[in-house]
Design a protein around this motif. Structure first.
Motif, short mmCIF file in Angstrom:
data_model
loop_
_atom_site.label_atom_id
_atom_site.label_comp_id
_atom_site.label_asym_id
_atom_site.label_seq_id
_atom_site.Cartn_x
_atom_site.Cartn_y
_atom_site.Cartn_z
N SER A 95 2.59 -6.51 -22.83
CA SER A 95 1.75 -7.21 -21.85
C SER A 95 2.41 -8.50 -21.39
N GLN A 96 3.09 -9.18 -22.29
CA GLN A 96 3.78 -10.41 -21.89
C GLN A 96 4.88 -10.11 -20.87
N LEU A 97 5.56 -8.97 -21.01
CA LEU A 97 6.57 -8.60 -20.02
C LEU A 97 5.94 -8.35 -18.65
N ILE A 98 4.78 -7.72 -18.63
CA ILE A 98 4.08 -7.50 -17.37
C ILE A 98 3.69 -8.84 -16.76
N MET A 99 3.19 -9.75 -17.57
CA MET A 99 2.84 -11.09 -17.08
C MET A 99 4.05 -11.75 -16.43
N GLN A 100 5.20 -11.62 -17.07
CA GLN A 100 6.42 -12.21 -16.52
C GLN A 100 6.84 -11.51 -15.22
N ARG A 101 6.71 -10.19 -15.18
CA ARG A 101 7.09 -9.43 -13.97
C ARG A 101 6.25 -9.81 -12.76
N ILE A 102 5.01 -10.20 -12.98
CA ILE A 102 4.15 -10.57 -11.85
C ILE A 102 4.23 -12.06 -11.55
N GLY A 103 5.17 -12.75 -12.20
CA GLY A 103 5.43 -14.15 -11.87
C GLY A 103 4.70 -15.17 -12.70
N MET A 104 4.01 -14.72 -13.74
CA MET A 104 3.28 -15.67 -14.58
C MET A 104 4.25 -16.38 -15.52
N ILE A 105 3.89 -17.59 -15.90
CA ILE A 105 4.70 -18.43 -16.77
C ILE A 105 3.95 -18.67 -18.08
N ASP A 106 4.68 -18.58 -19.18
CA ASP A 106 4.11 -18.91 -20.49
C ASP A 106 3.84 -20.42 -20.51
N THR A 107 2.58 -20.80 -20.70
CA THR A 107 2.20 -22.21 -20.68
C THR A 107 2.63 -22.94 -21.95
N GLN A 108 3.04 -22.20 -22.98
CA GLN A 108 3.37 -22.76 -24.29
C GLN A 108 2.13 -23.41 -24.93
N GLU A 109 0.96 -23.00 -24.46
CA GLU A 109 -0.30 -23.51 -25.01
C GLU A 109 -0.99 -22.39 -25.79
N GLY A 110 -0.31 -21.93 -26.83
CA GLY A 110 -0.87 -20.88 -27.66
C GLY A 110 -2.18 -21.33 -28.28
N PHE A 111 -2.98 -20.35 -28.69
CA PHE A 111 -4.29 -20.65 -29.27
C PHE A 111 -4.70 -19.51 -30.19
N GLN B 123 5.53 3.37 -16.24
CA GLN B 123 5.75 3.83 -14.87
C GLN B 123 5.53 2.73 -13.84
N GLY B 124 5.28 1.51 -14.32
CA GLY B 124 5.09 0.39 -13.42
C GLY B 124 3.70 0.26 -12.83
N TYR B 125 2.77 1.07 -13.29
CA TYR B 125 1.41 1.03 -12.74
C TYR B 125 0.69 -0.28 -13.05
N ALA B 126 0.85 -0.80 -14.26
CA ALA B 126 0.18 -2.06 -14.61
C ALA B 126 0.70 -3.19 -13.73
N THR B 127 2.00 -3.26 -13.56
CA THR B 127 2.60 -4.31 -12.73
C THR B 127 2.15 -4.17 -11.28
N GLU B 128 2.19 -2.96 -10.76
CA GLU B 128 1.82 -2.70 -9.37
C GLU B 128 0.36 -3.07 -9.10
N SER B 129 -0.53 -2.66 -9.97
CA SER B 129 -1.95 -2.95 -9.76
C SER B 129 -2.28 -4.41 -10.06
N ALA B 130 -1.56 -5.02 -11.00
CA ALA B 130 -1.77 -6.45 -11.28
C ALA B 130 -1.35 -7.29 -10.07
N ARG B 131 -0.28 -6.90 -9.41
CA ARG B 131 0.15 -7.63 -8.21
C ARG B 131 -0.91 -7.54 -7.12
N ALA B 132 -1.52 -6.38 -6.97
CA ALA B 132 -2.60 -6.22 -5.98
C ALA B 132 -3.79 -7.10 -6.35
N SER B 133 -4.07 -7.20 -7.63
CA SER B 133 -5.18 -8.04 -8.10
C SER B 133 -4.89 -9.51 -7.83
N LEU B 134 -3.64 -9.94 -8.05
CA LEU B 134 -3.27 -11.33 -7.76
C LEU B 134 -3.38 -11.62 -6.26
#
Length: 190
Positions: free
Chosen positions: A144-160, A110-121
């Motif tokens: 979760s990766q899709l939510i990260m992308q929706r809020i403008g985050m970039i995959d650093t390619q630094e997996g661990f 329902q977009g709640y994670a994205t909406e609240s994550a944007r407020a947190s950012l």
């Protein structure tokens, strides 16, 4: 004073005693905890909720309890937690502040994670004046990766490999995303 964050549909606020039972239900649900190493007992769930509550009391921010506006008579409809946390010292990207979320499965899609994550950012960059925020999750956790992308985050390619899991554990391999204040400002103004 503890800040309360509001979005169009949500309130990010301090934890209340009535939130704990729903949080324990979430932490005992195999779907909600699919990308965590184990289900949590009610006692351990309460320890985490108490810690979240105390960190917000002490610092004014953390993993806020999330409610939907106008959903119940008193507006106290706990649907999960979203917010910011100082990364554990053992994490390879520490020290830093990370963003995360865990919502009740009835509220997924329902977009709640994205909406609240944007407020947190917004809080992270405007109030805390952080230079960057990170997020990590198991490689398999595509939602979760899709939510990260929706809020403008970039995959650093630094997996661990998560330091608290055996390297052979199916959830051990993680991805690391980040967003800088500059990138967030560019997104926020467009």
């Amino acid at each position: 004073m503890i800040p309360v964050l509001e979005t169009e549909r949500l309130i990010l606020r301090q934890w209340q005693p009535t939130d704990f039972a729903v949080f324990a239900e979430m932490n005992a649900d195999s779907e909600v905890m699919r990308y965590f190493p184990k289900l949590l007992s009610p006692a351990l769930s309460d320890v985490i909720a108490n810690k979240c509550q105390q960190l917000i009391t002490d610092k004014g921010w953390g993993f806020w309890a999330v409610s939907r506006k106008g959903y119940s008579e008193n507006g106290n409809d706990f649907i999960g937690m979203v917010g910011l946390n100082e990364a554990h010292a053992d994490m390879p990207f520490a020290p830093c502040v990370e963003i995360g979320w865990r919502l009740h499965k009835d509220c997924w899609g329902q977009g709640y994670a994205t909406e609240s994550a944007r407020a947190s950012l917004k809080f992270a960059f405007e109030v805390l004046a952080l230079n960057e925020v990170v997020a990590s999750t198991a490689v398999a956790n595509k939602h979760s990766q899709l939510i990260m992308q929706r809020i403008g985050m970039i995959d650093t390619q630094e997996g661990f490999y998560h330091p608290m899991l055996d390297s052979e554990h199916p959830l051990a391999e993680h991805v690391l995303y980040k967003i800088t204040r500059q990138k967030w400002q560019n997104i926020a103004t467009t």
